[in-house]
Design a protein around this motif. Structure first.
Motif, PDB file in Angstrom:
ATOM      1  N   CYS A   1      -2.895  -0.607   9.780  1.00 13.86           N
ATOM      2  CA  CYS A   1      -2.197   0.220   8.782  1.00 13.86           C
ATOM      3  C   CYS A   1      -3.097   1.401   8.434  1.00 13.86           C
ATOM      4  O   CYS A   1      -4.308   1.239   8.288  1.00 13.86           O
ATOM      5  CB  CYS A   1      -1.896  -0.599   7.533  1.00 13.86           C
ATOM      6  SG  CYS A   1      -0.950   0.307   6.291  1.00 13.86           S
TER       7      CYS A   1
ATOM      8  N   HIS B   1       0.634  -6.065   2.368  1.00 16.37           N
ATOM      9  CA  HIS B   1      -0.575  -6.718   2.888  1.00 16.37           C
ATOM     10  C   HIS B   1      -0.781  -8.059   2.194  1.00 16.37           C
ATOM     11  O   HIS B   1      -0.820  -8.125   0.966  1.00 16.37           O
ATOM     12  CB  HIS B   1      -1.805  -5.851   2.631  1.00 16.37           C
ATOM     13  CG  HIS B   1      -1.804  -4.559   3.408  1.00 16.37           C
ATOM     14  ND1 HIS B   1      -2.274  -4.481   4.689  1.00 16.37           N
ATOM     15  CD2 HIS B   1      -1.378  -3.313   3.088  1.00 16.37           C
ATOM     16  CE1 HIS B   1      -2.147  -3.233   5.124  1.00 16.37           C
ATOM     17  NE2 HIS B   1      -1.603  -2.505   4.177  1.00 16.37           N
TER      18      HIS B   1
ATOM     19  N   CYS C   1      -3.677   2.844   5.807  1.00 15.30           N
ATOM     20  CA  CYS C   1      -4.334   2.812   4.498  1.00 15.30           C
ATOM     21  C   CYS C   1      -5.767   2.301   4.609  1.00 15.30           C
ATOM     22  O   CYS C   1      -6.552   2.459   3.685  1.00 15.30           O
ATOM     23  CB  CYS C   1      -3.557   1.932   3.528  1.00 15.30           C
ATOM     24  SG  CYS C   1      -3.730   0.165   3.857  1.00 15.30           S
TER      25      CYS C   1
ATOM     26  N   CYS D   1       0.845  -1.196   0.000  1.00 13.05           N
ATOM     27  CA  CYS D   1       0.000   0.000   0.000  1.00 13.05           C
ATOM     28  C   CYS D   1       0.883   1.250   0.000  1.00 13.05           C
ATOM     29  O   CYS D   1       2.093   1.159   0.204  1.00 13.05           O
ATOM     30  CB  CYS D   1      -0.933  -0.017   1.201  1.00 13.05           C
ATOM     31  SG  CYS D   1      -0.099   0.361   2.757  1.00 13.05           S
TER      32      CYS D   1
HETATM   33 ZN   LIG Z   1      -1.541  -0.413   4.265  1.00 15.13          ZN
END
Ligand SMILES: [Zn+2]
Length: 435
Positions: free
Chosen positions: A318, A263, A320, A256
């Motif tokens: 995370c 991931h 993201c 990401c």
């Molecule tokens: Zn991420």
């Protein structure tokens, strides 16, 4: 949600973990049944352990399952006891042409091909590849599961335009294409991109001004230093890495934009880290061998496949928004690691040291491992240098001594251009020991 525009499928990629776990449990039960009923290899392994498919109820039961190794696959070449579907359902065969021994085969059904493409579309989406982009694909076409999967995925699933350059074209031709067509995306192995950057420097091609915005690398691990070097050379602000393995499906990770590891596509793969010596599962945060279990693969699902890659599993959230666990950048391979005077050394670590020394930060290198008659192992690192000299050699040696205490490796400076270049997987470790 931040980062959401960069997800191909937010409903899956950001699925709440509780729900994800229920999906994984159900898929694990199903795949274990299919493996036992249809694959001779697993029937043998289960029977030897006295394990019944019904004994596996959830992800918690994973340690009860047998491991699978590359040697298992090689010894059953091409597909003895390895197919979980009738042969006529196999739509495609990818394979890795091994430098030693038989190749490893990756049969894919129509559904497997779709999922493989989807995985690479996720990788492209994470780098922001989409309509309006022109991607120069420089992964190999052919047996290797690189461009053949990436190409239709990025065209059809992401709406990008593609130049199917492949890895076989000479660098000068690749550079010509870049200058004439101005691709916004480059996809290649890190070593090939470094090589192209070197050729561009020699030929005076201003690659930093060609308008490349996104670089997607894969097929070999690279250090943070290499990533920075490539991104700077092409002046590309976005950089994303793909990680996969032919026999697994082939791709199972997405990097990401936050670069905090890759991931795992956890709706399709279960990841564990094990101690390579004992086989015991290790908790997140601890370094060990990555082991993967296919949940969705139809043609050749593998259970607890030992990747031989050394990394760490991260379970912290995370930013993201993806809920799937991450693996940190691959730190080396159990079969790639050299132990010199008791110190474990990976080519990626040697590379990181070289990239940190100004005079040779762009240099090609090679590691030679040898064993003396007195059975003492030695490691010599050959580094290309434009201006070799005892001072530079001493500086490098000091940097290595700091990085690998007690290893006492030797440094040899060699003329620029004298070491092999790699357009596919870099092989910088030469082990001449007779073990
Ligand atoms: Zn991420």
């Amino acid at each position: 949600m931040p980062g959401q525009p960069y997800m191909l499928d937010p409903a899956v990629e950001a699925m709440p973990r509780e729900r994800l776990r229920r999906v994984q449990d159900a898929r694990l039960r199903a795949v274990v049944q299919r493996c036992y009923q249809n694959m001779g290899m697993y029937r043998e392994k289960f029977d030897q352990l006295g394990l019944k498919p019904d004994d596996v109820r959830s992800v918690e039961d994973l340690p009860r399952l047998p491991f699978t190794t590359k040697e298992d696959l090689r010894s059953r070449y091409p597909l003895k006891g390895l197919l979980a579907v009738p042969r006529e359902e196999v739509q495609r065969y990818h394979m890795t042409t091994g430098t030693t021994g038989k190749p490893t085969i990756s049969p894919l059904t129509r559904d497997d091909v779709f999922r493989a493409e989807e995985a690479l579309a996720r990788c492209g989406a994470a780098a922001g590849v989409g309509p309006g982009d022109l991607a120069q694909l420089m992964f190999g076409y052919g047996l290797f599961a690189g461009s053949v999967i990436c190409h239709p995925a990025w065209e059809r699933m992401l709406g990008a335009a593609v130049i199917p350059a492949g890895a076989a074209l000479p660098s000068a031709t690749q550079l010509d294409i870049m200058q004439e067509f101005r691709p916004t995306v480059l996809a290649a192995t890190p070593s090939f991109l470094l090589h192209i950057a070197e050729v561009a420097r020699e030929q005076g091609v201003p690659i930093a001004e060609l308008g490349v915005q996104k670089i997607v690398t894969g097929a070999e691990p690279s250090s943070e230093e290499t990533r920075v070097k490539i991104a700077q050379a092409f002046n590309a602000p976005i950089y994303s890495d793909i990680y996969g393995m032919c026999e697994l499906g082939p791709h199972f990770c997405v990097e990401c934009p936050h670069h905090q590891g890759l991931h795992i596509n956890e709706e399709s793969f279960l990841a564990e880290i094990i101690d390579p010596d004992t086989g015991q599962q290790l908790p997140p945060g601890q370094k060990g061998m990555l082991v993967l279990t296919c949940l969705m693969k139809q043609a050749m699902p593998l259970l607890r496949y030992q990747t031989k890659d050394i990394t760490v599993l991260e379970d912290s959230p995370c930013s993201c928004g993806r809920s799937h666990l991450r693996v940190r950048r691959i730190m080396g391979r159990t079969d790639d690691m050299v132990k010199v005077k008791g110190v474990n050394i990976f080519p990626s670590q040697v590379e990181a040291v070289i990239r940190g020394v100004e005079e040779v930060k762009d240099s090609e290198f090679q590691m030679l491992v040898d064993r003396s008659q007195a059975a003492v192992d030695s490691l010599t690192v050959k580094v290309e240098a434009a201006q070799p000299g005892p001072e530079l050699a001493a500086k490098l040696k000091a940097a290595f001594s700091r990085a690998f205490l007690g290893s006492n490796l030797k440094v040899e400076l060699v003329p620029v251009g004298s070491l092999p270049r790699f357009s596919h997987k870099a092989k910088r470790l030469v082990d001449t020991r007779k073990l």
